[in-house]
Design a protein around this motif. Sequence first.
Motif, mmCIF file in Angstrom:
data_model
loop_
_atom_site.group_PDB
_atom_site.id
_atom_site.type_symbol
_atom_site.label_atom_id
_atom_site.label_comp_id
_atom_site.label_asym_id
_atom_site.label_seq_id
_atom_site.Cartn_x
_atom_site.Cartn_y
_atom_site.Cartn_z
ATOM 1 N N GLN A 118 7.709 -0.423 6.410
ATOM 2 C CA GLN A 118 8.786 -0.952 5.590
ATOM 3 C C GLN A 118 8.293 -2.132 4.767
ATOM 4 O O GLN A 118 7.552 -2.974 5.284
ATOM 5 C CB GLN A 118 9.941 -1.391 6.489
ATOM 6 C CG GLN A 118 11.267 -0.902 6.001
ATOM 7 C CD GLN A 118 12.364 -1.259 6.968
ATOM 8 O OE1 GLN A 118 12.292 -2.255 7.663
ATOM 9 N NE2 GLN A 118 13.387 -0.435 7.001
ATOM 10 N N CYS A 119 8.723 -2.187 3.520
ATOM 11 C CA CYS A 119 8.402 -3.326 2.665
ATOM 12 C C CYS A 119 9.180 -4.548 3.178
ATOM 13 O O CYS A 119 10.385 -4.464 3.394
ATOM 14 C CB CYS A 119 8.805 -3.022 1.217
ATOM 15 S SG CYS A 119 8.674 -4.435 0.125
ATOM 16 N N PRO A 120 8.488 -5.710 3.385
ATOM 17 C CA PRO A 120 9.209 -6.892 3.884
ATOM 18 C C PRO A 120 10.182 -7.479 2.864
ATOM 19 O O PRO A 120 11.107 -8.196 3.240
ATOM 20 C CB PRO A 120 8.085 -7.882 4.220
ATOM 21 C CG PRO A 120 6.900 -7.404 3.477
ATOM 22 C CD PRO A 120 7.053 -5.942 3.265
ATOM 23 N N GLU A 121 10.001 -7.179 1.568
ATOM 24 C CA GLU A 121 10.887 -7.731 0.535
ATOM 25 C C GLU A 121 12.165 -6.913 0.352
ATOM 26 O O GLU A 121 13.269 -7.434 0.449
ATOM 27 C CB GLU A 121 10.142 -7.790 -0.802
ATOM 28 C CG GLU A 121 9.177 -8.953 -0.922
ATOM 29 C CD GLU A 121 9.877 -10.288 -0.987
ATOM 30 O OE1 GLU A 121 9.538 -11.164 -0.168
ATOM 31 O OE2 GLU A 121 10.761 -10.449 -1.841
ATOM 32 N N CYS A 122 12.008 -5.602 0.059
ATOM 33 C CA CYS A 122 13.179 -4.784 -0.288
ATOM 34 C C CYS A 122 13.540 -3.769 0.803
ATOM 35 O O CYS A 122 14.508 -3.026 0.658
ATOM 36 C CB CYS A 122 12.929 -4.050 -1.606
ATOM 37 S SG CYS A 122 11.604 -2.845 -1.541
ATOM 38 N N HIS A 123 12.778 -3.743 1.899
ATOM 39 C CA HIS A 123 13.036 -2.863 3.057
ATOM 40 C C HIS A 123 12.972 -1.377 2.718
ATOM 41 O O HIS A 123 13.555 -0.552 3.414
ATOM 42 C CB HIS A 123 14.365 -3.209 3.734
ATOM 43 C CG HIS A 123 14.433 -4.627 4.167
ATOM 44 N ND1 HIS A 123 13.725 -5.112 5.235
ATOM 45 C CD2 HIS A 123 15.093 -5.685 3.644
ATOM 46 C CE1 HIS A 123 13.948 -6.408 5.372
ATOM 47 N NE2 HIS A 123 14.785 -6.780 4.409
ATOM 48 N N ARG A 175 0.938 -2.267 -2.272
ATOM 49 C CA ARG A 175 1.899 -2.751 -3.264
ATOM 50 C C ARG A 175 3.109 -1.818 -3.247
ATOM 51 O O ARG A 175 2.974 -0.611 -3.444
ATOM 52 C CB ARG A 175 1.267 -2.788 -4.658
ATOM 53 C CG ARG A 175 2.199 -3.362 -5.720
ATOM 54 C CD ARG A 175 1.501 -3.510 -7.058
ATOM 55 N NE ARG A 175 0.343 -4.408 -6.989
ATOM 56 C CZ ARG A 175 0.431 -5.742 -7.057
ATOM 57 N NH1 ARG A 175 1.595 -6.316 -7.213
ATOM 58 N NH2 ARG A 175 -0.657 -6.479 -6.999
ATOM 59 N N CYS A 176 4.279 -2.392 -3.032
ATOM 60 C CA CYS A 176 5.517 -1.609 -2.967
ATOM 61 C C CYS A 176 5.860 -1.082 -4.368
ATOM 62 O O CYS A 176 5.899 -1.857 -5.325
ATOM 63 C CB CYS A 176 6.653 -2.484 -2.446
ATOM 64 S SG CYS A 176 8.264 -1.700 -2.487
ATOM 65 N N PRO A 177 6.093 0.217 -4.527
ATOM 66 C CA PRO A 177 6.431 0.760 -5.851
ATOM 67 C C PRO A 177 7.826 0.345 -6.341
ATOM 68 O O PRO A 177 8.097 0.387 -7.541
ATOM 69 C CB PRO A 177 6.354 2.274 -5.660
ATOM 70 C CG PRO A 177 6.507 2.489 -4.210
ATOM 71 C CD PRO A 177 6.003 1.264 -3.518
ATOM 72 N N GLN A 178 8.695 -0.081 -5.443
ATOM 73 C CA GLN A 178 10.051 -0.467 -5.836
ATOM 74 C C GLN A 178 10.096 -1.884 -6.407
ATOM 75 O O GLN A 178 10.669 -2.108 -7.460
ATOM 76 C CB GLN A 178 11.000 -0.390 -4.625
ATOM 77 C CG GLN A 178 11.267 1.005 -4.128
ATOM 78 C CD GLN A 178 12.181 1.770 -5.056
ATOM 79 O OE1 GLN A 178 13.152 1.224 -5.550
ATOM 80 N NE2 GLN A 178 11.853 3.021 -5.305
ATOM 81 N N CYS A 179 9.497 -2.842 -5.657
ATOM 82 C CA CYS A 179 9.640 -4.255 -6.049
ATOM 83 C C CYS A 179 8.309 -4.892 -6.440
ATOM 84 O O CYS A 179 8.273 -6.080 -6.758
ATOM 85 C CB CYS A 179 10.294 -5.045 -4.920
ATOM 86 S SG CYS A 179 9.290 -5.156 -3.437
ATOM 87 N N GLU A 180 7.199 -4.142 -6.405
ATOM 88 C CA GLU A 180 5.863 -4.616 -6.784
ATOM 89 C C GLU A 180 5.349 -5.717 -5.849
ATOM 90 O O GLU A 180 4.401 -6.414 -6.188
ATOM 91 C CB GLU A 180 5.858 -5.116 -8.248
ATOM 92 C CG GLU A 180 6.214 -4.049 -9.263
ATOM 93 C CD GLU A 180 5.172 -2.941 -9.365
ATOM 94 O OE1 GLU A 180 3.974 -3.246 -9.276
ATOM 95 O OE2 GLU A 180 5.574 -1.780 -9.509
#
Length: 125
Positions: free
Chosen positions: A91-96, A111-116
């Motif tokens: 899970q991305c720690p920023e946008c989950h 690198r998360c594709p949703q929130c970079e």
Amino acid sequence: MYGRYGADQLYIALAVIFIILQLFQLFAQNPLINIASLALIVWMFYRVFSKNITARQAENQRYLRLSKKVKTKTHLWFRKVKEIRTHRYRQCPECHTTLRLPRKRGSHTVRCPQCEHAFEVKITL
Ligand SMILES: [Zn+2]
């Protein structure tokens, strides 16, 4: 039935729960299951014959939201089990957002594709 709410998805779910309770009751013979089944039947008929259509629709919408969450989590769990040899889910720690990563052992920057957002991921197994 004119002006009455009728059957919906929650009604069908309650009917399925009722049938499961009755099948369980064949073996258990528990009076609490009888009371629960009776309460389900009363609730089902109350909803079907209710004239307060907006309240019944709101109940059904809450049920649909909850069942969608459960279906999504169940689907993700089955996918994790199915792809256990090839991928890991983090899970991305920023946008989950749940990220599907290839199974490469060690520490990686992702690198998360949703929130970079870039973050460190350790894959041990
Ligand atoms: Zn993110």
